[in-house]
Structures are given as C-alpha cells and as structure tokens.
Write an enzyme that holds these catalytic residues in place. Structure first.
Site, PDB file in Angstrom:
ATOM      1  N   ARG A 189       1.064  -7.069   5.987  1.00 27.21           N
ATOM      2  CA  ARG A 189      -0.073  -6.265   6.414  1.00 27.21           C
ATOM      3  C   ARG A 189      -1.131  -7.220   6.964  1.00 27.21           C
ATOM      4  O   ARG A 189      -1.194  -8.394   6.572  1.00 27.21           O
ATOM      5  CB  ARG A 189      -0.659  -5.478   5.247  1.00 27.21           C
ATOM      6  CG  ARG A 189       0.310  -4.501   4.578  1.00 27.21           C
ATOM      7  CD  ARG A 189      -0.356  -3.839   3.376  1.00 27.21           C
ATOM      8  NE  ARG A 189       0.513  -2.879   2.717  1.00 27.21           N
ATOM      9  CZ  ARG A 189       1.325  -3.154   1.695  1.00 27.21           C
ATOM     10  NH1 ARG A 189       1.376  -4.405   1.226  1.00 27.21           N
ATOM     11  NH2 ARG A 189       2.075  -2.221   1.152  1.00 27.21           N
ATOM     12  N   LYS A 214      -1.297  -4.469  -2.090  1.00 28.95           N
ATOM     13  CA  LYS A 214      -2.220  -3.508  -2.682  1.00 28.95           C
ATOM     14  C   LYS A 214      -2.283  -3.722  -4.188  1.00 28.95           C
ATOM     15  O   LYS A 214      -1.278  -3.921  -4.846  1.00 28.95           O
ATOM     16  CB  LYS A 214      -1.759  -2.087  -2.368  1.00 28.95           C
ATOM     17  CG  LYS A 214      -1.805  -1.773  -0.867  1.00 28.95           C
ATOM     18  CD  LYS A 214      -1.319  -0.381  -0.570  1.00 28.95           C
ATOM     19  CE  LYS A 214      -1.403  -0.084   0.923  1.00 28.95           C
ATOM     20  NZ  LYS A 214      -0.916   1.272   1.262  1.00 28.95           N
ATOM     21  N   HIS A 219       0.044  -3.156  12.329  1.00 24.32           N
ATOM     22  CA  HIS A 219       1.049  -2.365  11.625  1.00 24.32           C
ATOM     23  C   HIS A 219       2.283  -2.136  12.495  1.00 24.32           C
ATOM     24  O   HIS A 219       3.382  -1.924  11.968  1.00 24.32           O
ATOM     25  CB  HIS A 219       0.449  -1.035  11.173  1.00 24.32           C
ATOM     26  CG  HIS A 219       0.735  -0.729   9.733  1.00 24.32           C
ATOM     27  ND1 HIS A 219       0.351  -1.561   8.703  1.00 24.32           N
ATOM     28  CD2 HIS A 219       1.401   0.296   9.151  1.00 24.32           C
ATOM     29  CE1 HIS A 219       0.743  -1.046   7.558  1.00 24.32           C
ATOM     30  NE2 HIS A 219       1.391   0.077   7.795  1.00 24.32           N
ATOM     31  N   ARG A 253       4.579  -4.825  11.615  1.00 21.72           N
ATOM     32  CA  ARG A 253       5.178  -4.588  10.294  1.00 21.72           C
ATOM     33  C   ARG A 253       6.302  -3.547  10.400  1.00 21.72           C
ATOM     34  O   ARG A 253       7.371  -3.712   9.810  1.00 21.72           O
ATOM     35  CB  ARG A 253       4.085  -4.125   9.329  1.00 21.72           C
ATOM     36  CG  ARG A 253       4.550  -3.829   7.911  1.00 21.72           C
ATOM     37  CD  ARG A 253       3.308  -3.628   7.045  1.00 21.72           C
ATOM     38  NE  ARG A 253       3.571  -2.900   5.815  1.00 21.72           N
ATOM     39  CZ  ARG A 253       3.984  -3.460   4.678  1.00 21.72           C
ATOM     40  NH1 ARG A 253       4.202  -4.760   4.638  1.00 21.72           N
ATOM     41  NH2 ARG A 253       4.172  -2.732   3.593  1.00 21.72           N
ATOM     42  N   HIS A 258       6.717  -2.398  -1.038  1.00 20.43           N
ATOM     43  CA  HIS A 258       6.577  -0.985  -1.367  1.00 20.43           C
ATOM     44  C   HIS A 258       6.878  -0.760  -2.849  1.00 20.43           C
ATOM     45  O   HIS A 258       7.866  -1.267  -3.374  1.00 20.43           O
ATOM     46  CB  HIS A 258       7.539  -0.135  -0.535  1.00 20.43           C
ATOM     47  CG  HIS A 258       7.121  -0.003   0.892  1.00 20.43           C
ATOM     48  ND1 HIS A 258       7.996   0.355   1.898  1.00 20.43           N
ATOM     49  CD2 HIS A 258       5.917  -0.167   1.497  1.00 20.43           C
ATOM     50  CE1 HIS A 258       7.348   0.395   3.055  1.00 20.43           C
ATOM     51  NE2 HIS A 258       6.095   0.084   2.829  1.00 20.43           N
ATOM     52  N   TYR A 265      11.968   4.260   7.323  1.00 17.11           N
ATOM     53  CA  TYR A 265      12.457   3.371   8.375  1.00 17.11           C
ATOM     54  C   TYR A 265      13.937   3.583   8.654  1.00 17.11           C
ATOM     55  O   TYR A 265      14.418   3.254   9.729  1.00 17.11           O
ATOM     56  CB  TYR A 265      12.206   1.911   7.986  1.00 17.11           C
ATOM     57  CG  TYR A 265      10.749   1.560   7.892  1.00 17.11           C
ATOM     58  CD1 TYR A 265       9.999   1.316   9.038  1.00 17.11           C
ATOM     59  CD2 TYR A 265      10.101   1.498   6.664  1.00 17.11           C
ATOM     60  CE1 TYR A 265       8.650   1.010   8.958  1.00 17.11           C
ATOM     61  CE2 TYR A 265       8.763   1.190   6.571  1.00 17.11           C
ATOM     62  CZ  TYR A 265       8.049   0.954   7.720  1.00 17.11           C
ATOM     63  OH  TYR A 265       6.716   0.659   7.640  1.00 17.11           O
TER      64      TYR A 265
END
Length: 323
Positions: A165, A195, A267, A270, A293, A302
C-alpha cells in the site's frame, strides 16, 4: 375580497415525529442544511409510502413495512425511477436513523428497522494494468538520472514488486530493508507495517532491489542532507519523509509520460501485483499473505480478475473457442 384562510392540515403523528428527529439533527447534532434537506426528501418518500399502507403513527410501523419500502425503492413507481443500491442504501440509512431516534427517546417500544440492512452496492473488480503497461510505467518513472527520478523509480518498483500500500511504502525506514546480495541474486526482503501496525515480511525481487540500491546510493544522500537524519527510505527535497500526495503525484506523472489512459494510482500497482501473481500460478493463500489481508475472502476478488484473463487467452488461442 379573499375567502377565509384555511387552517393548516394537522400533521400526522409520524410527521411530527420525523420533524422532531430533523430538529434534533439540526440543533443537537449540528448537521448541515444540505444533509437535512436530503434526509427530508428521503423521509418524505418514506412517509408517503407508509400512508399507502395505512400507517400514520410511529407505533404502527413494523419491520415488514421497512423491508417493503426498500423493495419499493429498488423497483420504482410511476413517479420515481428504480434506485441503484447506493441511493437506496442512503435512503434506508435515513429511515433507520429516524426509528433509532424514536426508540431511544422512548416514543416507541422498539426499532422496527434494526435488522434491515441497506443493500450492498455491487463490488467492482480491481483495475489491473497489463505487464506491458507496468513496464512502460516503470520506465517512464526512471526518465532522468537525478535524485527525484531515482526515488520515483524505486518507489514504483516497491509498490509493484511487493504489493505494498502507498502508506506502507512511504512509512518504510532504512532498518526495514534487507536487500540481499547482488552477486548471488538474493533479492532480500522488506518489512511492511499494514493496517493496525500488523507486520509482514515480503520478498523483494531483483528489479526493485536494484532500483532501491540506486536510490539509496546515488539519490537519497543528496536529498536527505537537507533534513535532520530522518530514517525514512523515501524522502522529499527538504529531507523529510515523502507524503502520500507526493507519491500519488509521482505515479500520475509517470503514467502521463507513459501514455497510460485512465486513473493510475498506487492501488493500481497493488492490484496488478496480485493479479499477475495469480495469472502466473501463485496460490491464493500465498497472495493473501503477501498482501497482508486478514481474510482470504478479500483476496479472492482477484481470482475473478484472473479468471477473466484466462477467458480472454482461451478465446484468442484455442482453435475451437470461436465459431
């Protein structure tokens, strides 16, 4: 002479309750007039619908009325076209806010909208560049041999080569890099903080390693000299840590020079990282770990992109694919 002035029509209990909620939002919550007008439009339509069901008091509303109203929004009528999921969701949010307020104020025994969920908008598939477009983008970022060009090339190589990111890339410190040895082809690893400051270790390939080496040796010292010894990998002309906006600007400039159409963002790189890995046969669980994730469900979107790619290849290459 004008005729007698007619007294205003009495407001229904639901109308009085709705006006009280809007006054609460205006006075106590400080909502803007624009928001209040939108809520007024949404609740006007709701109250009109309830009137057709014979409901004019808050205590008469049941969960079925709310769900039927949501279906009515999606279906449309003679006066209103069908609403998309996003617009219908906004209207349901206003309805739920009204009923939640009435329940908290003790006007009704319970909230009939509590279990009614706004419709989820259709999930858009991520946009991914082709491998050729990525190569053109990276080459365009490397135009020139000055510090800024070296930094931008290294930044884009990290975003694409590690699936980082933009917030993770600009937060990189020198201690987060372990670039390996060029003589044995070891790519090394990069430590990223995602995150919630969740740490993950991601391999870094030769192209990204070489771009980082060039930036750290020939570009960063000149820029960092203006700062106060920042540990940041990517710095600006003043020697401070590169900002998100500056990273976006670098990618946009490279995309323009490469002649890429559409919105190319950090993004996008990514998304391209994940899609190209899956196209190359990588397991979705591995891609999940690389992307950071928490759930494989997030990564599986994806696989739809990759499946579409397989369909296109099949249609072009298989002799029995087309009539």
């Amino acid at each position: 002479m004008s005729g007698p002035v007619r007294p205003p029509r009495p407001r229904s209990p639901l109308r009085r309750a709705t006006d009280g909620w809007l006054d609460h939002l205006r006075v106590e919550r400080g909502r803007s007039e624009h928001t209040l007008r939108a809520y007024r439009r949404d609740t006007d339509r709701y109250l009109s619908f309830l009137a057709t069901q014979g409901v004019d008091a808050p205590e008469g509303v049941r969960e079925k009325h709310v769900t039927d109203f949501l279906a009515h929004l999606r279906r449309g009528d003679e006066e209103h076209p069908p609403l998309a999921a996003t617009s219908a969701a906004r209207t349901v949010v206003a309805v739920r806010g009204l009923h939640r307020f009435l329940a908290l104020e003790g006007e009704v025994a319970g909230d009939p909208s509590e279990d009614v969920r706004p419709p989820a908008p259709p999930r858009r598939l991520p946009k991914a560049l082709t491998v050729g477009d990525v190569e053109r983008l990276l080459q365009a970022a490397a135009l020139g041999d000055g510090p800024a060009a070296l930094r931008d090339r290294a930044l884009l190589e990290v975003l694409y080569g590690c699936g980082a990111r933009v917030s993770e890339a600009i937060a990189l410190d020198l201690d987060d890099l372990e670039l390996g040895r060029a003589e044995d082809g070891t790519g090394g690893v990069v430590r990223l903080f995602g995150k919630g400051r969740k740490e993950r270790i991601v391999p870094i390939g030769r192209y990204a390693r070489d771009a980082l080496d060039a930036w750290l040796v020939r570009g960063r010292p000149a820029m960092a000299r203006a700062g106060r010894g920042t540990p940041a990998v990517f710095v600006n002309a003043r020697g401070g840590r590169l900002s998100r906006q500056s990273a976006w600007t670098a990618i946009k400039a490279a995309a323009d020079r490469a002649g890429l159409r559409g919105d190319v963002s950090p993004h996008t790189l990514r998304h391209s990282f994940a899609t190209h890995l899956l196209d190359g046969g990588a397991d979705v669980r591995v891609v999940q770990e690389l992307l950071g994730h928490a759930s494989v469900t997030t990564t599986q979107i994806y696989t739809h992109v990759s499946t579409q790619h397989l369909r296109e290849v099949y249609a072009q290459a298989h002799p029995r694919a087309r009539g």
